[in-house]
Design a protein around this motif. Structure first.
Motif, PDB file in Angstrom:
ATOM      1  N   ALA A   1       0.781  -1.218   0.273  1.00  0.00           N
ATOM      2  CA  ALA A   1      -0.199   0.343   0.321  1.00  0.00           C
ATOM      3  C   ALA A   1       1.192   1.288  -0.468  1.00  0.00           C
ATOM      4  O   ALA A   1       0.139   2.772  -0.205  1.00  0.00           O
ATOM      5  CB  ALA A   1      -1.101   0.262   1.524  1.00  0.00           C
TER       6      ALA A   1
ATOM      7  N   ARG B   1       3.601   4.460  -1.803  1.00  0.00           N
ATOM      8  CA  ARG B   1       3.384   5.319  -2.374  1.00  0.00           C
ATOM      9  C   ARG B   1       4.798   5.281  -3.314  1.00  0.00           C
ATOM     10  O   ARG B   1       4.186   5.869  -4.336  1.00  0.00           O
ATOM     11  CB  ARG B   1       3.404   6.541  -2.055  1.00  0.00           C
TER      12      ARG B   1
ATOM     13  N   ASP C   1      -3.199   0.152  -1.175  1.00  0.00           N
ATOM     14  CA  ASP C   1      -4.195   1.845  -0.887  1.00  0.00           C
ATOM     15  C   ASP C   1      -5.665   1.514  -1.825  1.00  0.00           C
ATOM     16  O   ASP C   1      -5.771   1.064  -2.971  1.00  0.00           O
ATOM     17  CB  ASP C   1      -3.852   2.672  -1.203  1.00  0.00           C
ATOM     18  N   ARG C   2      -6.627   1.630  -1.400  1.00  0.00           N
ATOM     19  CA  ARG C   2      -7.851   1.656  -1.894  1.00  0.00           C
ATOM     20  C   ARG C   2      -8.461   2.766  -3.361  1.00  0.00           C
ATOM     21  O   ARG C   2      -8.211   2.713  -3.747  1.00  0.00           O
ATOM     22  CB  ARG C   2      -9.010   1.889  -0.386  1.00  0.00           C
TER      23      ARG C   2
ATOM     24  N   TYR D   1      -7.487  -3.551   1.882  1.00  0.00           N
ATOM     25  CA  TYR D   1      -7.329  -2.493   2.158  1.00  0.00           C
ATOM     26  C   TYR D   1      -6.479  -1.846   3.386  1.00  0.00           C
ATOM     27  O   TYR D   1      -6.717  -2.494   4.432  1.00  0.00           O
ATOM     28  CB  TYR D   1      -8.890  -1.229   1.682  1.00  0.00           C
ATOM     29  N   GLN D   2      -5.554  -1.346   2.706  1.00  0.00           N
ATOM     30  CA  GLN D   2      -4.831  -0.767   3.971  1.00  0.00           C
ATOM     31  C   GLN D   2      -5.209   0.821   3.583  1.00  0.00           C
ATOM     32  O   GLN D   2      -4.037   1.805   3.123  1.00  0.00           O
ATOM     33  CB  GLN D   2      -3.162  -0.918   4.130  1.00  0.00           C
ATOM     34  N   ASN D   3      -6.138   2.279   4.026  1.00  0.00           N
ATOM     35  CA  ASN D   3      -5.842   3.358   4.153  1.00  0.00           C
ATOM     36  C   ASN D   3      -5.222   3.929   4.854  1.00  0.00           C
ATOM     37  O   ASN D   3      -4.728   5.282   4.460  1.00  0.00           O
ATOM     38  CB  ASN D   3      -7.328   3.288   3.926  1.00  0.00           C
TER      39      ASN D   3
ATOM     40  N   LYS E   1      -1.557   4.246   7.900  1.00  0.00           N
ATOM     41  CA  LYS E   1      -0.825   3.306   7.418  1.00  0.00           C
ATOM     42  C   LYS E   1       0.204   3.741   9.039  1.00  0.00           C
ATOM     43  O   LYS E   1       0.604   4.628   9.611  1.00  0.00           O
ATOM     44  CB  LYS E   1       0.449   3.930   6.709  1.00  0.00           C
TER      45      LYS E   1
END
Length: 335
Positions: free
Chosen positions: A8, A10, A57-58, A83-85, A87
């Motif tokens: 997830a 960036r 990430d969603r 999903y892991q929105n 962190k």
């Protein structure tokens, strides 16, 4: 055998490419990083792969999710999107796939690839993939006893205790035991100095309660954290698979030389070019009057009068010029 892949993050060190595509979907020798990772784990495991959980990430979007489900299907597994929105560390990330933490389990963080000659021994309590490194102070390392059992986990040791660095891939005989220890951290708010819940703390607790971890030593550990590392990983993978068919049958080639190993996707045109070694070219790319070495060119590119190496071009890039070292994101034009 279930596999859980936290991905997830960036990928900020690989920008500008990760502004438009999650880092694990960046191509290495024609396939996304995460697909290479799943295929390599499948080779090490003798067991049938059941569910493969991708923790994202969603806002990655439906296209990314569909790609991940196809990757799982390609190795005979069922893809599960988790999903892991928020962190909150590695332990928190793994718990986002809590329904998959059952039975034999592999956890693999999707920013590393490896070359290994061993087969996974599922009778072991736990296996931690490691590789010898020259500078252990930059990594988390493990210490072994005479029985080849892991006795200590040390994060970035200032003094030498071991040169076996943890590469971010783990096997657990009991996913339920891991689930219990991860929940213990969350329930008791056991965080590190950054305020995050870390997998290594759960591993230490498991070890204290009798879980015996052994190392699974890989012959090569390949990082995809930044541009230079990703270009090098692409080079090494092309060397690994150089005996496979790497050039699409529909290549249109005019007055051009290809120096292998090179990957060339579908519907590529080359005219008055020297390509290679160690170049990967994505589909629907046109290259004319150019000399290119040791680089990754993604899809739908238009390249003319170019001379470069050690570089990454994103999707839909138009480029003309000379450089030894650059990284250009999607939909850019440089002339």
């Amino acid at each position: 055998m279930n596999i859980v892949i936290p991905m997830a993050g960036r990928g900020t060190r690989l920008r500008p490419h990760t502004l438009t595509v999650p880092k694990p979907l960046m191509p290495i020798a024609g396939k996304p990083i995460v697909q290479r990772l799943v295929e390599d784990i499948a080779k090490v495991c003798d067991s049938k792969l059941d569910k493969i959980g991708f923790i994202i990430d969603r806002d990655f979007g439906k296209e990314v999710e569909d790609n991940l489900l196809e990757i799982a299907k390609s190795v005979g597994g069922e893809g599960i999107i988790c999903y892991q929105n928020d962190k909150f560390g590695t332990a928190h990330a793994i718990l986002c796939a809590k329904d998959l933490l059952k039975g034999n389990l592999v956890v693999a963080f999707a920013d590393t690839l490896f070359k290994a000659d061993f087969k996974l021994d599922t009778s072991k309590d736990g296996i931690i993939w490691v590789q010898q490194v020259d500078d252990p102070s930059a990594f988390g390392v493990v210490k072994l006893n005479e029985e080849n059992t892991i006795t200590d986990f040390i994060e970035k040791p200032k003094n030498f205790v071991s040169d076996l660095a943890i590469i971010g891939i783990y096997y657990f005989k009991s996913g339920e035991t891991l689930d219990e220890e991860l929940h213990y951290l969350i329930d008791n708010d056991i965080k590190d100095a950054k305020g995050e819940f870390q997998l290594t703390v759960a591993l230490e607790n498991m070890k204290k309660k009798g879980t015996k971890f052994v190392p699974g030593q890989v012959s090569e550990w390949l990082d995809c954290g930044n541009k230079d590392a990703t270009v090098f990983t692409n080079k090494r993978y092309l060397e690994y698979i150089k005996d496979q068919k790497l050039v699409a049958d529909d290549l249109k080639q005019k007055n051009s030389i290809i120096i292998p190993p090179v990957y060339i996707g579908d519907n590529v045109e080359l005219e008055n070019c020297v390509i290679g070694p160690y170049v990967s070219i994505g589909e629907n790319t046109v290259i004319k009057n150019s000399l290119i070495q040791n680089s990754i060119i993604q899809t739908h590119g238009k390249i003319n009068n170019a001379n470069f190496k050690n570089s990454i071009l994103g999707n839909f890039v138009t480029f003309e010029g000379k450089s030894d070292d650059f990284s250009i994101g999607d939909y850019n034009t440089l002339q």
